[in-house]
Design a protein around this motif. Structure first.
Motif, PDB file in Angstrom:
ATOM      1  N   ALA A   1      80.843-100.879 -28.418  1.00  0.00           N
ATOM      2  CA  ALA A   1      80.913-101.402 -29.797  1.00  0.00           C
ATOM      3  C   ALA A   1      80.415-100.361 -30.735  1.00  0.00           C
ATOM      4  N   LEU A   2      78.877-100.159 -30.406  1.00  0.00           N
ATOM      5  CA  LEU A   2      77.987 -99.047 -31.433  1.00  0.00           C
ATOM      6  C   LEU A   2      78.743 -97.683 -31.289  1.00  0.00           C
ATOM      7  N   SER A   3      78.896 -97.281 -30.113  1.00  0.00           N
ATOM      8  CA  SER A   3      79.510 -95.835 -30.226  1.00  0.00           C
ATOM      9  C   SER A   3      80.800 -95.690 -30.850  1.00  0.00           C
ATOM     10  N   GLY A   4      81.691 -96.615 -30.848  1.00  0.00           N
ATOM     11  CA  GLY A   4      82.905 -96.750 -31.457  1.00  0.00           C
ATOM     12  C   GLY A   4      82.634 -96.781 -32.821  1.00  0.00           C
ATOM     13  N   ALA A   5      81.817 -97.657 -33.493  1.00  0.00           N
ATOM     14  CA  ALA A   5      81.637 -97.497 -34.961  1.00  0.00           C
ATOM     15  C   ALA A   5      80.919 -96.285 -35.564  1.00  0.00           C
ATOM     16  N   VAL A   6      80.218 -95.714 -34.726  1.00  0.00           N
ATOM     17  CA  VAL A   6      79.493 -94.332 -35.038  1.00  0.00           C
ATOM     18  C   VAL A   6      80.824 -93.247 -35.262  1.00  0.00           C
ATOM     19  N   LEU A   7      81.768 -93.132 -34.133  1.00  0.00           N
ATOM     20  CA  LEU A   7      82.837 -92.356 -34.215  1.00  0.00           C
ATOM     21  C   LEU A   7      83.781 -92.821 -35.466  1.00  0.00           C
ATOM     22  N   LEU A   8      83.922 -93.793 -35.819  1.00  0.00           N
ATOM     23  CA  LEU A   8      84.795 -94.274 -36.838  1.00  0.00           C
ATOM     24  C   LEU A   8      84.047 -93.791 -38.388  1.00  0.00           C
TER      25      LEU A   8
ATOM     26  N   GLY B   1      86.271-108.381 -36.581  1.00  0.00           N
ATOM     27  CA  GLY B   1      85.083-108.461 -35.784  1.00  0.00           C
ATOM     28  C   GLY B   1      84.554-109.450 -35.187  1.00  0.00           C
ATOM     29  N   VAL B   2      84.382-110.660 -35.912  1.00  0.00           N
ATOM     30  CA  VAL B   2      84.049-112.127 -35.321  1.00  0.00           C
ATOM     31  C   VAL B   2      85.177-112.335 -34.473  1.00  0.00           C
ATOM     32  N   VAL B   3      86.125-112.524 -34.698  1.00  0.00           N
ATOM     33  CA  VAL B   3      87.159-113.161 -34.303  1.00  0.00           C
ATOM     34  C   VAL B   3      87.500-112.227 -32.747  1.00  0.00           C
ATOM     35  N   GLY B   4      87.193-110.874 -32.802  1.00  0.00           N
ATOM     36  CA  GLY B   4      87.360-110.149 -31.625  1.00  0.00           C
ATOM     37  C   GLY B   4      86.211-110.584 -30.535  1.00  0.00           C
ATOM     38  N   CYS B   5      85.283-110.671 -31.120  1.00  0.00           N
ATOM     39  CA  CYS B   5      84.159-111.222 -30.388  1.00  0.00           C
ATOM     40  C   CYS B   5      84.328-112.351 -29.539  1.00  0.00           C
ATOM     41  N   ILE B   6      84.926-113.350 -30.098  1.00  0.00           N
ATOM     42  CA  ILE B   6      85.274-114.449 -29.466  1.00  0.00           C
ATOM     43  C   ILE B   6      86.152-114.360 -28.382  1.00  0.00           C
ATOM     44  N   GLY B   7      87.048-113.641 -28.765  1.00  0.00           N
ATOM     45  CA  GLY B   7      88.294-113.494 -27.918  1.00  0.00           C
ATOM     46  C   GLY B   7      87.752-112.990 -26.621  1.00  0.00           C
ATOM     47  N   ILE B   8      86.959-111.759 -26.683  1.00  0.00           N
ATOM     48  CA  ILE B   8      86.277-111.117 -25.625  1.00  0.00           C
ATOM     49  C   ILE B   8      85.601-111.934 -24.890  1.00  0.00           C
ATOM     50  N   ALA B   9      84.606-112.682 -25.458  1.00  0.00           N
ATOM     51  CA  ALA B   9      83.779-113.553 -24.857  1.00  0.00           C
ATOM     52  C   ALA B   9      84.350-114.635 -23.915  1.00  0.00           C
ATOM     53  N   LEU B  10      85.588-115.217 -24.601  1.00  0.00           N
ATOM     54  CA  LEU B  10      86.215-115.988 -24.009  1.00  0.00           C
ATOM     55  C   LEU B  10      87.131-115.700 -22.655  1.00  0.00           C
TER      56      LEU B  10
ATOM     57  N   LEU C   1      83.995-101.973 -40.044  1.00  0.00           N
ATOM     58  CA  LEU C   1      83.428-103.232 -40.065  1.00  0.00           C
ATOM     59  C   LEU C   1      83.574-103.904 -38.993  1.00  0.00           C
ATOM     60  N   ASN C   2      84.712-103.837 -38.305  1.00  0.00           N
ATOM     61  CA  ASN C   2      85.213-104.645 -37.215  1.00  0.00           C
ATOM     62  C   ASN C   2      83.991-104.233 -35.940  1.00  0.00           C
ATOM     63  N   ARG C   3      83.924-103.053 -36.009  1.00  0.00           N
ATOM     64  CA  ARG C   3      82.998-102.499 -34.641  1.00  0.00           C
ATOM     65  C   ARG C   3      81.569-102.669 -34.977  1.00  0.00           C
ATOM     66  N   GLY C   4      81.103-102.521 -36.338  1.00  0.00           N
ATOM     67  CA  GLY C   4      79.788-102.784 -36.836  1.00  0.00           C
ATOM     68  C   GLY C   4      79.116-104.313 -36.407  1.00  0.00           C
ATOM     69  N   VAL C   5      80.365-105.185 -36.964  1.00  0.00           N
ATOM     70  CA  VAL C   5      80.152-106.754 -36.626  1.00  0.00           C
ATOM     71  C   VAL C   5      79.888-106.757 -35.274  1.00  0.00           C
ATOM     72  N   ASN C   6      80.893-106.297 -34.525  1.00  0.00           N
ATOM     73  CA  ASN C   6      81.216-106.599 -33.015  1.00  0.00           C
ATOM     74  C   ASN C   6      79.594-106.025 -32.502  1.00  0.00           C
ATOM     75  N   ALA C   7      79.223-104.877 -32.723  1.00  0.00           N
ATOM     76  CA  ALA C   7      77.824-104.214 -32.175  1.00  0.00           C
ATOM     77  C   ALA C   7      76.923-105.271 -32.466  1.00  0.00           C
ATOM     78  N   ALA C   8      76.812-105.656 -33.716  1.00  0.00           N
ATOM     79  CA  ALA C   8      75.564-106.452 -34.060  1.00  0.00           C
ATOM     80  C   ALA C   8      75.553-108.000 -33.269  1.00  0.00           C
ATOM     81  N   ILE C   9      76.659-108.496 -33.130  1.00  0.00           N
ATOM     82  CA  ILE C   9      76.922-109.719 -32.424  1.00  0.00           C
ATOM     83  C   ILE C   9      76.216-109.367 -30.894  1.00  0.00           C
ATOM     84  N   MET C  10      76.887-108.407 -30.370  1.00  0.00           N
ATOM     85  CA  MET C  10      76.586-108.164 -28.836  1.00  0.00           C
ATOM     86  C   MET C  10      75.100-107.756 -28.547  1.00  0.00           C
ATOM     87  N   PHE C  11      74.638-106.978 -29.629  1.00  0.00           N
ATOM     88  CA  PHE C  11      73.182-106.705 -29.350  1.00  0.00           C
ATOM     89  C   PHE C  11      72.496-107.974 -29.559  1.00  0.00           C
ATOM     90  N   ALA C  12      72.693-108.774 -30.318  1.00  0.00           N
ATOM     91  CA  ALA C  12      71.851-110.185 -30.719  1.00  0.00           C
ATOM     92  C   ALA C  12      72.089-110.989 -29.356  1.00  0.00           C
TER      93      ALA C  12
END
Length: 319
Positions: free
Chosen positions: A38-45, A68-77, A179-190
């Motif tokens: 997620a972080l590397s994708g955000a950097v590329l974008l 980004g939040v909804v995507g995180c929920i989807g991947i986690a489930l 924003l999608n990738r940034g939020v995703n990275a923040a949630i995942m690293f947390a």
């Protein structure tokens, strides 16, 4: 036409990202691999923004963050339900629900309408999604109610990602994806940090329990196979695997960001229904790469799904 081309291409690229992510998760944890990707994708974008362009607005930033939040929920489930199994049933269930949710939204709320061949193409594409996503398993058991609920929830959340991205304006360019990738990275690293803290606490309790500083290595889903207790150095033999896993995760993120951009262009070029149902063909890219690189066998049912996917894409392109 452009919607079908962008969406199907994006699905195949998504499959490649999943393939790289799977290889990364074998060397480090799935959680850490997802965070790095997620972080590397955000950097590329961010780097691509001056070239592709995009206007910043509160509306588009909000919907990008929501996606980004909804995507995180989807991947986690998704990971949770596949861990429960059986994958042969839950994987295609997730994929088809992720296609149906945006299709229903597009037809009912968005007012999208097609010729007869378009509706036939949508139906054929949904069948293709099930067949392509089918993972043959010997002795597969019936899925539990918990597994089915998680699979449906995952599909609905992934479908929600399409709907959220569809709310953004054309003028925003790739800003919502940043924003999608940034939020995703923040949630995942947390999540990785939380798992590391829990693992550290358990390790300290374990050392106190045995009464001596044995210092046994502890690993967890957020730390990777080479995780060690606090104060210990990583074994030298484990470092190459960790480095390889990080490189694969970075590559996964770059490919995943590219796929996201293609799907975004597909949604904006035409109808959400077509983009979503073709985007759900992402397992095709994974199984094709697995066959070419890892020499894995493609099941006959998956070959049938690939053929139907191409036929459905052709029908939707002219709808």
């Amino acid at each position: 036409m452009l919607t079908a081309v962008f969406s199907l291409t994006g699905a195949l690229v998504f499959g490649a990202a999943d393939f790289l992510g799977g290889l990364a998760a074998k060397r480090i944890s799935a959680l850490l691999a997802t965070a790095i990707a997620a972080l590397s994708g955000a950097v590329l974008l961010v780097l691509a923004l001056p070239l592709i362009g995009g206007e910043w607005s509160a509306h588009d930033v909000l919907w990008g963050a929501i996606s980004g939040v909804v995507g995180c929920i989807g991947i986690a489930l998704l990971y949770a339900c596949l861990a429960i199994g059986p994958m042969s049933i839950l994987s295609p269930t997730t994929a088809v629900v992720s296609a149906i949710v945006p299709v229903v939204y597009g037809l009912v709320v968005g007012g999208e309408r097609f010729d007869a061949i378009g509706y036939w193409g949508l139906g054929l594409a949904l069948v293709a999604v099930v067949l392509v996503g089918f993972v043959p398993e010997r002795g597969a058991v019936r899925p539990s109610l918990r597994g089915i609920v998680m699979a449906v929830g995952s599909g609905a959340a992934i479908g929600g990602f399409y709907i959220a991205i569809d709310q953004t304006s054309d003028e925003s360019g790739i800003v919502p994806l940043i924003l999608n990738r940034g939020v995703n990275a923040a949630i995942m690293f947390a999540a990785v940090a939380a798992v590391a803290v829990v693992a550290g606490v358990r390790a300290r309790r374990s050392r106190v329990g045995v009464g001596a500083g044995g210092g046994a290595a502890v690993s967890g889903p957020g730390l990777g196979s080479a995780a060690t207790t606090a104060g210990e150095r990583m074994p030298r033999a484990a470092r190459p695997a960790l480095a390889a896993g990080i490189r694969l995760a970075v590559a996964c993120g770059l490919v995943d960001a590219t796929a996201n951009a293609l799907l975004l262009f597909g949604i904006r070029a035409g109808d959400l229904s077509i983009a979503a149902v073709l985007g759900a063909m992402y397992p095709a890219g994974t199984i094709l790469l697995a066959a070419l690189v890892l020499r894995e066998r493609i099941a006959p049912v998956q070959w049938a799904g690939l053929v139907l996917a191409l036929a459905a894409a052709a029908m939707l392109a002219v709808a």
